[in-house]
Design a protein around this motif. Structure first.
Motif, PDB file in Angstrom:
ATOM      1  N   ALA A  55      18.627  50.577 -73.109  1.00  0.00           N
ATOM      2  CA  ALA A  55      18.638  51.965 -72.649  1.00  0.00           C
ATOM      3  C   ALA A  55      19.476  52.808 -73.607  1.00  0.00           C
ATOM      4  O   ALA A  55      20.509  52.363 -74.098  1.00  0.00           O
ATOM      5  CB  ALA A  55      19.200  52.059 -71.238  1.00  0.00           C
ATOM      6  N   ILE A  56      19.002  54.019 -73.856  1.00  0.00           N
ATOM      7  CA  ILE A  56      19.730  54.986 -74.675  1.00  0.00           C
ATOM      8  C   ILE A  56      19.978  56.215 -73.804  1.00  0.00           C
ATOM      9  O   ILE A  56      19.022  56.833 -73.322  1.00  0.00           O
ATOM     10  CB  ILE A  56      18.926  55.432 -75.918  1.00  0.00           C
ATOM     11  CG1 ILE A  56      18.247  54.241 -76.615  1.00  0.00           C
ATOM     12  CG2 ILE A  56      19.820  56.242 -76.851  1.00  0.00           C
ATOM     13  CD1 ILE A  56      19.175  53.282 -77.264  1.00  0.00           C
ATOM     14  N   ILE A  57      21.237  56.562 -73.593  1.00  0.00           N
ATOM     15  CA  ILE A  57      21.584  57.766 -72.848  1.00  0.00           C
ATOM     16  C   ILE A  57      22.163  58.780 -73.831  1.00  0.00           C
ATOM     17  O   ILE A  57      23.175  58.511 -74.484  1.00  0.00           O
ATOM     18  CB  ILE A  57      22.597  57.490 -71.729  1.00  0.00           C
ATOM     19  CG1 ILE A  57      22.002  56.553 -70.678  1.00  0.00           C
ATOM     20  CG2 ILE A  57      23.041  58.801 -71.071  1.00  0.00           C
ATOM     21  CD1 ILE A  57      22.953  56.237 -69.532  1.00  0.00           C
ATOM     22  N   THR A  58      21.516  59.926 -73.942  1.00  0.00           N
ATOM     23  CA  THR A  58      22.021  60.958 -74.848  1.00  0.00           C
ATOM     24  C   THR A  58      22.970  61.886 -74.089  1.00  0.00           C
ATOM     25  O   THR A  58      22.613  62.467 -73.071  1.00  0.00           O
ATOM     26  CB  THR A  58      20.880  61.770 -75.467  1.00  0.00           C
ATOM     27  OG1 THR A  58      20.058  62.323 -74.431  1.00  0.00           O
ATOM     28  CG2 THR A  58      20.016  60.886 -76.364  1.00  0.00           C
ATOM     29  N   ALA A  59      24.180  62.003 -74.608  1.00  0.00           N
ATOM     30  CA  ALA A  59      25.222  62.819 -73.977  1.00  0.00           C
ATOM     31  C   ALA A  59      26.017  63.554 -75.045  1.00  0.00           C
ATOM     32  O   ALA A  59      27.242  63.650 -74.981  1.00  0.00           O
ATOM     33  CB  ALA A  59      26.145  61.934 -73.138  1.00  0.00           C
ATOM     34  N   ALA A  60      25.301  64.066 -76.046  1.00  0.00           N
ATOM     35  CA  ALA A  60      25.958  64.616 -77.239  1.00  0.00           C
ATOM     36  C   ALA A  60      25.868  66.131 -77.342  1.00  0.00           C
ATOM     37  O   ALA A  60      26.293  66.706 -78.346  1.00  0.00           O
ATOM     38  CB  ALA A  60      25.336  63.995 -78.494  1.00  0.00           C
ATOM     39  N   GLY A  61      25.333  66.783 -76.306  1.00  0.00           N
ATOM     40  CA  GLY A  61      25.040  68.210 -76.400  1.00  0.00           C
ATOM     41  C   GLY A  61      26.257  69.124 -76.419  1.00  0.00           C
ATOM     42  O   GLY A  61      27.387  68.707 -76.147  1.00  0.00           O
ATOM     43  N   ARG A  62      25.994  70.391 -76.691  1.00  0.00           N
ATOM     44  CA  ARG A  62      27.045  71.393 -76.840  1.00  0.00           C
ATOM     45  C   ARG A  62      27.601  71.881 -75.502  1.00  0.00           C
ATOM     46  O   ARG A  62      28.645  72.513 -75.460  1.00  0.00           O
ATOM     47  CB  ARG A  62      26.505  72.593 -77.625  1.00  0.00           C
ATOM     48  CG  ARG A  62      26.057  72.249 -79.035  1.00  0.00           C
ATOM     49  CD  ARG A  62      25.350  73.422 -79.698  1.00  0.00           C
ATOM     50  NE  ARG A  62      24.904  73.104 -81.051  1.00  0.00           N
ATOM     51  CZ  ARG A  62      23.769  72.499 -81.341  1.00  0.00           C
ATOM     52  NH1 ARG A  62      22.960  72.118 -80.354  1.00  0.00           N
ATOM     53  NH2 ARG A  62      23.425  72.243 -82.590  1.00  0.00           N
ATOM     54  N   GLU A  73      20.458  67.780 -83.673  1.00  0.00           N
ATOM     55  CA  GLU A  73      19.466  67.970 -82.627  1.00  0.00           C
ATOM     56  C   GLU A  73      19.323  66.700 -81.782  1.00  0.00           C
ATOM     57  O   GLU A  73      19.788  65.621 -82.165  1.00  0.00           O
ATOM     58  CB  GLU A  73      18.115  68.340 -83.243  1.00  0.00           C
ATOM     59  CG  GLU A  73      18.115  69.654 -84.009  1.00  0.00           C
ATOM     60  CD  GLU A  73      18.444  70.845 -83.125  1.00  0.00           C
ATOM     61  OE1 GLU A  73      18.128  70.794 -81.909  1.00  0.00           O
ATOM     62  OE2 GLU A  73      19.008  71.821 -83.645  1.00  0.00           O
ATOM     63  N   LEU A  74      18.641  66.856 -80.649  1.00  0.00           N
ATOM     64  CA  LEU A  74      18.448  65.724 -79.734  1.00  0.00           C
ATOM     65  C   LEU A  74      17.768  64.555 -80.434  1.00  0.00           C
ATOM     66  O   LEU A  74      18.139  63.395 -80.211  1.00  0.00           O
ATOM     67  CB  LEU A  74      17.618  66.174 -78.534  1.00  0.00           C
ATOM     68  CG  LEU A  74      17.204  65.096 -77.534  1.00  0.00           C
ATOM     69  CD1 LEU A  74      18.419  64.384 -76.961  1.00  0.00           C
ATOM     70  CD2 LEU A  74      16.372  65.710 -76.415  1.00  0.00           C
ATOM     71  N   SER A  75      16.786  64.838 -81.275  1.00  0.00           N
ATOM     72  CA  SER A  75      16.065  63.766 -81.967  1.00  0.00           C
ATOM     73  C   SER A  75      17.005  62.917 -82.811  1.00  0.00           C
ATOM     74  O   SER A  75      16.853  61.692 -82.897  1.00  0.00           O
ATOM     75  CB  SER A  75      14.964  64.347 -82.848  1.00  0.00           C
ATOM     76  OG  SER A  75      15.507  65.237 -83.811  1.00  0.00           O
ATOM     77  N   GLU A  76      18.005  63.551 -83.428  1.00  0.00           N
ATOM     78  CA  GLU A  76      18.943  62.816 -84.272  1.00  0.00           C
ATOM     79  C   GLU A  76      19.888  61.961 -83.439  1.00  0.00           C
ATOM     80  O   GLU A  76      20.197  60.828 -83.811  1.00  0.00           O
ATOM     81  CB  GLU A  76      19.721  63.807 -85.133  1.00  0.00           C
ATOM     82  CG  GLU A  76      18.841  64.603 -86.093  1.00  0.00           C
ATOM     83  CD  GLU A  76      19.586  65.739 -86.758  1.00  0.00           C
ATOM     84  OE1 GLU A  76      20.171  65.511 -87.845  1.00  0.00           O
ATOM     85  OE2 GLU A  76      19.593  66.862 -86.194  1.00  0.00           O
ATOM     86  N   SER A  77      20.345  62.492 -82.309  1.00  0.00           N
ATOM     87  CA  SER A  77      21.191  61.703 -81.412  1.00  0.00           C
ATOM     88  C   SER A  77      20.435  60.492 -80.885  1.00  0.00           C
ATOM     89  O   SER A  77      20.957  59.373 -80.845  1.00  0.00           O
ATOM     90  CB  SER A  77      21.664  62.559 -80.231  1.00  0.00           C
ATOM     91  OG  SER A  77      22.561  63.563 -80.640  1.00  0.00           O
ATOM     92  N   LEU A  78      19.193  60.717 -80.488  1.00  0.00           N
ATOM     93  CA  LEU A  78      18.391  59.626 -79.956  1.00  0.00           C
ATOM     94  C   LEU A  78      18.165  58.550 -81.015  1.00  0.00           C
ATOM     95  O   LEU A  78      18.288  57.350 -80.730  1.00  0.00           O
ATOM     96  CB  LEU A  78      17.058  60.169 -79.455  1.00  0.00           C
ATOM     97  CG  LEU A  78      16.177  59.238 -78.625  1.00  0.00           C
ATOM     98  CD1 LEU A  78      16.936  58.691 -77.433  1.00  0.00           C
ATOM     99  CD2 LEU A  78      14.927  59.986 -78.162  1.00  0.00           C
ATOM    100  N   LEU A  79      17.881  58.959 -82.226  1.00  0.00           N
ATOM    101  CA  LEU A  79      17.672  57.998 -83.304  1.00  0.00           C
ATOM    102  C   LEU A  79      18.937  57.187 -83.574  1.00  0.00           C
ATOM    103  O   LEU A  79      18.860  55.972 -83.809  1.00  0.00           O
ATOM    104  CB  LEU A  79      17.235  58.722 -84.579  1.00  0.00           C
ATOM    105  CG  LEU A  79      16.986  57.838 -85.806  1.00  0.00           C
ATOM    106  CD1 LEU A  79      15.897  56.806 -85.532  1.00  0.00           C
ATOM    107  CD2 LEU A  79      16.621  58.691 -87.018  1.00  0.00           C
ATOM    108  N   ASN A  80      20.100  57.820 -83.519  1.00  0.00           N
ATOM    109  CA  ASN A  80      21.348  57.092 -83.728  1.00  0.00           C
ATOM    110  C   ASN A  80      21.533  56.001 -82.684  1.00  0.00           C
ATOM    111  O   ASN A  80      22.068  54.929 -82.981  1.00  0.00           O
ATOM    112  CB  ASN A  80      22.531  58.055 -83.701  1.00  0.00           C
ATOM    113  CG  ASN A  80      22.618  58.926 -84.940  1.00  0.00           C
ATOM    114  OD1 ASN A  80      22.054  58.581 -85.979  1.00  0.00           O
ATOM    115  ND2 ASN A  80      23.299  60.051 -84.843  1.00  0.00           N
ATOM    116  N   GLY A  81      21.093  56.258 -81.465  1.00  0.00           N
ATOM    117  CA  GLY A  81      21.160  55.232 -80.432  1.00  0.00           C
ATOM    118  C   GLY A  81      20.139  54.137 -80.642  1.00  0.00           C
ATOM    119  O   GLY A  81      20.448  52.946 -80.515  1.00  0.00           O
TER     120      GLY A  81
END
Length: 221
Positions: A4-11, A89-97
Protein backbone atom coordinates in the motif's frame (compact mmCIF):
# COMPACT_ATOMS: atom_id res chain seq x y z
CA UNK A 1 1.43 -9.67 -2.59
CA UNK A 2 0.25 -6.08 -2.16
CA UNK A 3 2.11 -2.98 -1.03
CA UNK A 4 0.00 0.00 0.00
CA UNK A 5 1.12 3.54 -0.79
CA UNK A 6 -0.45 6.38 1.20
CA UNK A 7 0.29 9.85 -0.13
CA UNK A 8 0.44 12.49 2.60
CA UNK A 9 2.82 15.02 1.08
CA UNK A 10 0.47 17.85 0.11
CA UNK A 11 0.68 21.55 0.91
CA UNK A 12 -2.52 21.60 3.03
CA UNK A 13 -3.08 25.05 1.50
CA UNK A 14 -6.86 24.97 1.12
CA UNK A 15 -7.42 23.84 4.71
CA UNK A 16 -4.90 26.31 6.11
CA UNK A 17 -6.42 29.21 4.14
CA UNK A 18 -9.92 28.19 5.20
CA UNK A 19 -9.02 27.94 8.89
CA UNK A 20 -7.25 31.28 8.74
CA UNK A 21 -10.28 32.96 7.14
CA UNK A 22 -12.44 31.60 9.97
CA UNK A 23 -10.07 32.86 12.65
CA UNK A 24 -9.42 29.29 13.78
CA UNK A 25 -6.21 27.61 14.85
CA UNK A 26 -4.13 26.65 11.81
CA UNK A 27 -3.77 22.89 11.76
CA UNK A 28 -2.84 20.25 9.24
CA UNK A 29 -5.97 18.49 8.00
CA UNK A 30 -4.38 15.06 8.44
CA UNK A 31 -3.95 15.75 12.14
CA UNK A 32 -7.59 16.70 12.74
CA UNK A 33 -9.53 14.16 14.80
CA UNK A 34 -11.66 11.50 13.14
CA UNK A 35 -13.60 9.85 15.97
CA UNK A 36 -10.63 9.94 18.32
CA UNK A 37 -7.88 9.26 15.78
CA UNK A 38 -5.91 11.75 13.70
CA UNK A 39 -7.15 11.44 10.13
CA UNK A 40 -3.78 10.09 8.94
CA UNK A 41 -3.88 7.28 11.52
CA UNK A 42 -7.47 6.34 10.71
CA UNK A 43 -6.60 6.05 7.02
CA UNK A 44 -3.50 4.04 7.91
CA UNK A 45 -5.41 1.63 10.15
CA UNK A 46 -8.10 1.02 7.52
CA UNK A 47 -5.43 0.38 4.91
CA UNK A 48 -3.51 -2.08 7.06
CA UNK A 49 -6.73 -4.00 7.79
CA UNK A 50 -6.97 -4.69 4.05
CA UNK A 51 -4.29 -7.37 4.55
CA UNK A 52 -1.48 -5.54 2.76
CA UNK A 53 2.10 -6.71 3.25
CA UNK A 54 3.44 -3.22 3.89
CA UNK A 55 2.22 0.36 3.96
CA UNK A 56 4.49 3.10 2.64
CA UNK A 57 3.51 6.60 3.77
CA UNK A 58 4.93 9.28 1.48
CA UNK A 59 5.53 12.64 3.15
CA UNK A 60 6.64 16.07 1.96
CA UNK A 61 5.23 19.30 3.34
CA UNK A 62 4.94 19.32 7.16
CA UNK A 63 6.65 15.94 7.36
CA UNK A 64 7.94 16.56 10.90
CA UNK A 65 4.40 17.16 12.20
CA UNK A 66 3.04 14.02 10.58
CA UNK A 67 6.01 11.84 11.55
CA UNK A 68 5.50 12.79 15.20
CA UNK A 69 2.04 11.20 14.98
CA UNK A 70 3.12 8.17 12.95
CA UNK A 71 5.87 7.43 15.48
CA UNK A 72 3.15 6.63 18.00
CA UNK A 73 1.78 3.87 15.75
CA UNK A 74 3.42 0.49 16.28
CA UNK A 75 3.25 -1.75 13.21
CA UNK A 76 6.35 -3.09 11.49
CA UNK A 77 4.58 -2.99 8.13
CA UNK A 78 4.58 0.83 8.15
CA UNK A 79 7.42 2.54 6.30
CA UNK A 80 7.95 6.27 5.84
CA UNK A 81 9.34 7.89 2.70
CA UNK A 82 10.05 11.63 2.65
CA UNK A 83 10.24 13.31 -0.74
CA UNK A 84 13.70 14.70 -1.42
CA UNK A 85 12.01 17.73 -2.99
CA UNK A 86 9.04 19.29 -1.22
CA UNK A 87 7.18 21.07 -4.04
CA UNK A 88 6.23 18.10 -6.21
CA UNK A 89 3.01 16.93 -7.80
CA UNK A 90 0.95 13.96 -6.62
CA UNK A 91 2.32 11.77 -9.42
CA UNK A 92 5.87 12.32 -8.16
CA UNK A 93 4.98 11.51 -4.55
CA UNK A 94 3.20 8.37 -5.64
CA UNK A 95 6.15 7.27 -7.76
CA UNK A 96 8.53 7.77 -4.83
CA UNK A 97 6.39 5.36 -2.82
CA UNK A 98 6.05 2.83 -5.63
CA UNK A 99 9.83 2.72 -6.07
CA UNK A 100 10.12 1.55 -2.44
CA UNK A 101 7.39 -1.09 -2.75
CA UNK A 102 8.48 -4.72 -2.42
CA UNK A 103 5.40 -6.28 -4.03
CA UNK A 104 4.26 -6.53 -7.64
CA UNK A 105 0.89 -4.93 -6.92
CA UNK A 106 0.16 -1.62 -5.21
CA UNK A 107 -2.90 -0.23 -3.44
CA UNK A 108 -2.72 3.57 -3.73
CA UNK A 109 -4.53 5.61 -1.09
CA UNK A 110 -4.98 9.32 -0.36
CA UNK A 111 -4.33 10.12 3.31
CA UNK A 112 -7.38 12.38 3.52
CA UNK A 113 -9.92 9.58 2.92
CA UNK A 114 -10.39 8.19 6.45
CA UNK A 115 -13.93 6.96 5.74
CA UNK A 116 -12.88 4.44 3.09
CA UNK A 117 -13.30 1.09 4.81
CA UNK A 118 -10.89 -1.83 4.88
CA UNK A 119 -13.64 -3.83 3.15
CA UNK A 120 -13.66 -1.43 0.20
CA UNK A 121 -9.87 -1.45 0.00
CA UNK A 122 -10.01 -5.26 -0.16
CA UNK A 123 -12.66 -5.11 -2.88
CA UNK A 124 -10.46 -2.77 -4.91
CA UNK A 125 -7.52 -5.17 -4.65
CA UNK A 126 -9.78 -8.11 -5.53
CA UNK A 127 -10.91 -6.17 -8.58
CA UNK A 128 -7.39 -6.52 -9.97
CA UNK A 129 -6.84 -10.15 -9.06
CA UNK A 130 -10.25 -11.22 -10.34
CA UNK A 131 -9.78 -9.43 -13.64
CA UNK A 132 -9.20 -11.39 -16.82
CA UNK A 133 -6.14 -9.18 -17.31
CA UNK A 134 -4.64 -8.55 -13.85
CA UNK A 135 -1.37 -7.51 -15.47
CA UNK A 136 -3.16 -4.71 -17.31
CA UNK A 137 -5.98 -3.65 -14.96
CA UNK A 138 -6.51 -0.65 -12.71
CA UNK A 139 -9.22 -1.32 -10.11
CA UNK A 140 -10.54 1.95 -8.69
CA UNK A 141 -13.19 3.34 -6.35
CA UNK A 142 -16.12 4.15 -8.63
CA UNK A 143 -17.90 7.49 -8.54
CA UNK A 144 -21.12 6.64 -10.31
CA UNK A 145 -20.96 3.77 -12.77
CA UNK A 146 -19.14 0.65 -11.59
CA UNK A 147 -17.81 -2.42 -13.36
CA UNK A 148 -15.69 -2.11 -16.49
CA UNK A 149 -15.34 1.54 -17.46
CA UNK A 150 -14.41 3.28 -20.70
CA UNK A 151 -13.47 6.58 -19.08
CA UNK A 152 -11.48 7.73 -16.06
CA UNK A 153 -13.21 11.10 -15.92
CA UNK A 154 -13.53 12.30 -12.32
CA UNK A 155 -11.69 9.33 -10.84
CA UNK A 156 -8.68 9.24 -8.52
CA UNK A 157 -7.53 7.37 -5.44
CA UNK A 158 -7.93 4.82 -4.04
CA UNK A 159 -7.01 2.33 -6.73
CA UNK A 160 -4.88 -0.77 -7.21
CA UNK A 161 -2.78 -2.11 -10.06
CA UNK A 162 0.61 -3.57 -10.88
CA UNK A 163 3.60 -1.52 -9.80
CA UNK A 164 4.98 -1.81 -13.33
CA UNK A 165 2.00 0.11 -14.72
CA UNK A 166 2.56 2.88 -12.22
CA UNK A 167 6.25 3.14 -12.94
CA UNK A 168 5.53 3.36 -16.66
CA UNK A 169 2.97 6.15 -16.43
CA UNK A 170 4.28 8.08 -13.42
CA UNK A 171 7.92 8.31 -14.49
CA UNK A 172 8.67 11.69 -16.01
CA UNK A 173 5.14 13.00 -15.46
CA UNK A 174 4.64 15.92 -13.10
CA UNK A 175 0.88 16.05 -12.89
CA UNK A 176 -2.16 15.22 -10.88
CA UNK A 177 -3.48 11.67 -11.06
CA UNK A 178 -6.57 11.97 -13.24
CA UNK A 179 -4.81 12.98 -16.48
CA UNK A 180 -2.56 9.95 -16.11
CA UNK A 181 -5.54 7.64 -15.55
CA UNK A 182 -7.17 9.00 -18.70
CA UNK A 183 -3.96 8.37 -20.61
CA UNK A 184 -3.85 4.78 -19.32
CA UNK A 185 -7.39 4.11 -20.55
CA UNK A 186 -6.64 5.70 -23.91
CA UNK A 187 -3.66 3.40 -24.32
CA UNK A 188 -5.55 0.21 -23.49
CA UNK A 189 -5.25 -0.26 -19.74
CA UNK A 190 -8.40 -1.93 -18.39
CA UNK A 191 -10.30 0.20 -15.84
CA UNK A 192 -12.61 -1.48 -13.35
CA UNK A 193 -14.80 0.56 -10.98
CA UNK A 194 -15.56 -0.82 -7.52
CA UNK A 195 -18.72 0.61 -5.92
CA UNK A 196 -18.33 2.34 -2.54
CA UNK A 197 -19.89 0.80 0.53
CA UNK A 198 -21.64 4.14 1.06
CA UNK A 199 -21.36 7.72 -0.17
CA UNK A 200 -19.16 8.73 2.77
CA UNK A 201 -16.31 6.81 1.19
CA UNK A 202 -16.34 9.24 -1.73
CA UNK A 203 -15.60 12.27 0.43
CA UNK A 204 -12.20 13.96 0.44
CA UNK A 205 -11.22 16.54 3.03
CA UNK A 206 -9.95 19.76 1.50
CA UNK A 207 -11.60 22.52 3.54
CA UNK A 208 -13.13 22.70 7.02
CA UNK A 209 -16.71 22.19 5.81
CA UNK A 210 -15.57 18.95 4.15
CA UNK A 211 -14.19 17.84 7.50
CA UNK A 212 -17.41 18.65 9.37
CA UNK A 213 -19.46 16.96 6.65
CA UNK A 214 -17.55 13.70 6.82
CA UNK A 215 -17.65 13.65 10.63
CA UNK A 216 -21.40 14.24 10.75
CA UNK A 217 -22.19 11.71 8.04
CA UNK A 218 -20.01 9.03 9.59
CA UNK A 219 -21.77 9.51 12.95
CA UNK A 220 -25.22 9.19 11.37
CA UNK A 221 -24.21 6.21 9.23
Amino acid sequence: MVSAIITAAGRNKRMRDDLKSRGMEIRHKLLLSFHGNPIILQTLQNTLKADVDECIVVLGHFSDEIISVLDEFDDERVKIVVNSEIDVELSESLLNGVKKAKDDFCLCVAADQPAVSAETFKNIVDGVFNSQEPENTVSILARGKSGYLNTAEGLGMPFACRADILKKYLTGNKDNLNPLLRKMVKEGVVLYGVPPRDDIELLNINEYDDYIDIIEKSISD
